[in-house]
Scaffold this active site. Structure first.
Site, PDB file in Angstrom:
ATOM      1  N   ASP A  38      58.969 117.507 -51.567  1.00  0.00           N
ATOM      2  CA  ASP A  38      57.717 118.022 -51.522  1.00  0.00           C
ATOM      3  C   ASP A  38      57.201 117.868 -53.365  1.00  0.00           C
ATOM      4  O   ASP A  38      58.034 118.401 -53.875  1.00  0.00           O
ATOM      5  CB  ASP A  38      57.666 119.804 -51.208  1.00  0.00           C
ATOM      6  CG  ASP A  38      56.152 120.189 -51.525  1.00  0.00           C
ATOM      7  OD1 ASP A  38      55.633 120.709 -50.295  1.00  0.00           O
ATOM      8  OD2 ASP A  38      55.612 120.172 -52.514  1.00  0.00           O
ATOM      9  N   ASP A 133      51.520 116.015 -49.661  1.00  0.00           N
ATOM     10  CA  ASP A 133      52.423 115.786 -50.760  1.00  0.00           C
ATOM     11  C   ASP A 133      53.780 116.087 -50.344  1.00  0.00           C
ATOM     12  O   ASP A 133      54.728 116.591 -51.006  1.00  0.00           O
ATOM     13  CB  ASP A 133      51.996 116.554 -51.914  1.00  0.00           C
ATOM     14  CG  ASP A 133      52.368 118.245 -51.819  1.00  0.00           C
ATOM     15  OD1 ASP A 133      52.355 118.570 -50.691  1.00  0.00           O
ATOM     16  OD2 ASP A 133      52.790 118.683 -52.899  1.00  0.00           O
ATOM     17  N   GLU A 134      53.981 116.500 -48.868  1.00  0.00           N
ATOM     18  CA  GLU A 134      55.395 116.342 -48.597  1.00  0.00           C
ATOM     19  C   GLU A 134      55.857 115.683 -47.175  1.00  0.00           C
ATOM     20  O   GLU A 134      54.887 115.101 -46.523  1.00  0.00           O
ATOM     21  CB  GLU A 134      55.468 117.884 -48.218  1.00  0.00           C
ATOM     22  CG  GLU A 134      54.498 118.485 -47.291  1.00  0.00           C
ATOM     23  CD  GLU A 134      54.789 120.041 -46.928  1.00  0.00           C
ATOM     24  OE1 GLU A 134      55.807 120.371 -46.612  1.00  0.00           O
ATOM     25  OE2 GLU A 134      53.753 120.732 -46.804  1.00  0.00           O
TER      26      GLU A 134
HETATM   27  P1  TTP Z   1      51.636 122.511 -52.073  1.00  0.00           P
HETATM   28  O1  TTP Z   1      52.610 121.494 -51.901  1.00  0.00           O
HETATM   29  O2  TTP Z   1      51.443 123.818 -51.025  1.00  0.00           O
HETATM   30  O3  TTP Z   1      51.341 123.160 -53.416  1.00  0.00           O
HETATM   31  P2  TTP Z   1      51.463 122.308 -54.841  1.00  0.00           P
HETATM   32  O4  TTP Z   1      51.902 121.006 -54.587  1.00  0.00           O
HETATM   33  O5  TTP Z   1      50.406 122.354 -55.780  1.00  0.00           O
HETATM   34  O6  TTP Z   1      52.603 123.535 -55.372  1.00  0.00           O
HETATM   35  P3  TTP Z   1      54.113 123.284 -55.159  1.00  0.00           P
HETATM   36  O7  TTP Z   1      54.530 122.500 -54.068  1.00  0.00           O
HETATM   37  O8  TTP Z   1      54.914 122.937 -56.373  1.00  0.00           O
HETATM   38  O9  TTP Z   1      54.330 124.864 -54.833  1.00  0.00           O
HETATM   39  O10 TTP Z   1      50.124 121.746 -51.380  1.00  0.00           O
HETATM   40  C1  TTP Z   1      49.846 120.207 -51.924  1.00  0.00           C
HETATM   41  C2  TTP Z   1      48.370 120.173 -52.546  1.00  0.00           C
HETATM   42  O11 TTP Z   1      47.667 120.585 -51.518  1.00  0.00           O
HETATM   43  C3  TTP Z   1      48.090 121.184 -53.815  1.00  0.00           C
HETATM   44  O12 TTP Z   1      48.360 120.808 -55.044  1.00  0.00           O
HETATM   45  C4  TTP Z   1      46.691 121.139 -53.587  1.00  0.00           C
HETATM   46  C5  TTP Z   1      46.272 120.987 -52.092  1.00  0.00           C
HETATM   47  N1  TTP Z   1      46.175 122.585 -51.384  1.00  0.00           N
HETATM   48  C6  TTP Z   1      44.916 123.014 -51.448  1.00  0.00           C
HETATM   49  O13 TTP Z   1      43.944 122.280 -51.607  1.00  0.00           O
HETATM   50  N2  TTP Z   1      44.691 124.198 -50.759  1.00  0.00           N
HETATM   51  C7  TTP Z   1      45.788 124.912 -50.560  1.00  0.00           C
HETATM   52  O14 TTP Z   1      45.455 126.376 -50.205  1.00  0.00           O
HETATM   53  C8  TTP Z   1      46.992 124.482 -50.807  1.00  0.00           C
HETATM   54  C9  TTP Z   1      48.226 125.435 -50.443  1.00  0.00           C
HETATM   55  C10 TTP Z   1      47.438 123.253 -51.229  1.00  0.00           C
HETATM   56 MG    MG Z   2      53.686 120.573 -53.543  1.00  0.00          MG
END
Ligand code: TTP
Ligand code: MG
Length: 435
Positions: A38, A133-134
């Site tokens: 991720d 992103d995962e």
């Molecule tokens: P995440 O992987 O949940 O969050 P992140 O990458 O910003 O942070 P981390 O993984 O380090 O905790 O989500 C990936 C992307 O998806 C995030 O950058 C933005 C988008 N997203 C939204 O648009 N709305 C949301 O509610 C979430 C959780 C994520």
């Molecule tokens: Mg992320």
């Protein structure tokens, strides 16, 4: 030369997969090696690559502080102030007025995501992207060829850092459930491996909300039973859980023990690709319909090319003002992904449909089906179609970088005067088309 570089060669990858299959047959299911990768603060990280002055600062992607939206992504520096994804921008601003607020640009994130997935795909065909992103990777049986899973995870992290310039966190475990929780705990820029047999111990101290099916309602029910940690949940008798939570009780108990047999499932290739849009006002303006059809054909063509596929069938869809829908299809002599051919067939079908029924139109769509891989095609194409395809690819490269409206073709030009643009694309009533 290291395995890492050898693996960039796809022919070599298939040889490795053969070896891997042989080693898999002797591999115990309990010894699966699943990775969850991720990206850290993804949207923010992409913005920081473009503007290094944002690094090390509290940054929020989602919108301006006064806007009505929510935080999409917060840098780890912003999280130190209590900001998190989903929080209203107003609250985020109140907690951290010095944060830098950015609206963001989806095409940029989509592009970074595609590059991220392409790196992962070089390591295993058992790849399941989840969201933007995962992804999960199944590396079971790879060790004799790749070396340790830990070492492979480090190489994956390094490739992402070198090529996309952002950090990723990785969890390694025997299941998707535990790998995901591990990557989450390792954040940011971390790597955490849960050894086989240690799953229950690893999960025990964590709060129950870490389990995938525990939402607020389930959390309340479990807390009502005096359970706050996964370890406490694992110690409860299954019949009691079933009595209180229904059939889910048994599944959740298995999760609490670290048992999760879900496979890493590579996405199935789509059987068709289509794009459609509904108009704000119903219309019978032929030039407008043609311009929209051109736009939609180019979106379908670009998607076919992105997936390395061609279509043998083109389908036009119309929905009239009275909500009655029709589809009209035509099979092509040769499969194609040329915008011009898709559009050309679409226009013929449109003209025919409008001749048969002159009624206001509320939706138009175009689809491509009977898909084949690009390379399966023998080169029987006439050279004009080949030229179109080359031109399409050149245009794709420009649009991937600068947005759809960076380059436009004659037939869709009328749209310029009708629709506003945002982040290099038209803003239609259908939001998914605007991305
Ligand atoms: P995440 O992987 O949940 O969050 P992140 O990458 O910003 O942070 P981390 O993984 O380090 O905790 O989500 C990936 C992307 O998806 C995030 O950058 C933005 C988008 N997203 C939204 O648009 N709305 C949301 O509610 C979430 C959780 C994520
Ligand atoms: Mg992320």
């Amino acid at each position: 030369m290291s395995d890492f570089f050898e693996l960039r060669d796809s022919q070599h990858l298939s040889v490795i997969c053969e070896k891997m299959k042989a080693s898999l047959s002797t591999c115990n299911r309990k010894e699966r090696r699943i990775l969850h990768v991720d990206l850290d603060a993804f949207f923010v990280s992409v913005e920081q690559v473009l503007n290094p002055a944002l690094r090390g600062k509290p940054v929020v992607v989602g919108g301006e502080p006064g806007a009505r939206g929510v935080v999409a992504s917060a840098s780890y520096e912003a999280r130190a102030y209590g900001l998190y994804a989903g929080m209203s921008l107003t609250t985020a601003y109140r907690l951290c007025p010095e944060a830098i607020f950015i609206r963001g640009s989806f095409p940029r994130y989509r592009d970074a995501s595609a590059r991220f997935m392409a790196i992962l795909a070089e390591f295993t065909p058992y790849l399941e992207p989840v969201g933007i992103d995962e992804a999960y990777l199944d590396l079971t049986g790879f060790e004799p060829v790749y070396g340790s899973t830990w070492g492979t995870a480090l190489r994956i992290k390094q490739r992402i850092r070198d090529e996309i310039k952002i950090t990723a966190s990785v969890g390694i475990a025997t299941s998707k459930l535990v790998a995901k929780i591990a990557s989450d705990m390792a954040k940011p820029d971390g790597l955490l491996e849960v050894a086989t047999g240690e799953e229950r111990l690893f999960l025990a101290p964590l709060p129950i909300v870490k389990l995938p099916c525990v939402g607020p309602k389930m959390e309340r029910s479990l807390k009502g039973m005096g359970v706050t940690t996964i370890g406490e949940l694992a110690n409860l008798p299954v019949p009691l859980l079933k009595a209180n939570l229904g059939p889910l009780g048994e599944a959740i108990h298995r999760y609490a023990l670290g048992i999760d047999e879900r496979k890493v499932e590579p996405p199935q290739a789509a059987k068709s690709i289509s794009r459609e849009t509904t108009f704000i006002e119903d219309t019978l303006d032929y030039n407008f319909l043609k311009a929209i059809l051109r736009y939609l054909s180019e979106r379908v063509g670009a998607e076919l090319r992105r997936e390395g596929r061609k279509a043998r069938c083109v389908t036009l869809k119309l929905r009239y003002a009275d909500f009655d829908s029709i589809t009209r299809s035509r099979t092509l002599r040769e499969a194609t992904n040329a915008d011009q051919v898709i559009f050309g067939v679409g226009v013929v079908l449109l003209e025919k449909a409008l001749c048969q029924r002159r009624q206001l139109v509320r939706l138009i769509g175009i689809g491509a089906s009977s898909l084949i891989g690009e390379q399966k095609q023998l080169s029987l194409l006439d050279s004009s179609i080949e030229r179109w395809e080359r031109l399409d690819r050149a245009i794709d490269r420009i649009r991937n970088r600068y947005g759809f409206t960076a380059i436009q073709r004659g037939q869709s030009l009328p749209l310029k005067d009708i629709f506003s643009t945002e982040n290099g694309d038209y803003v239609f009533a259908t939001p998914s088309l605007s991305r």
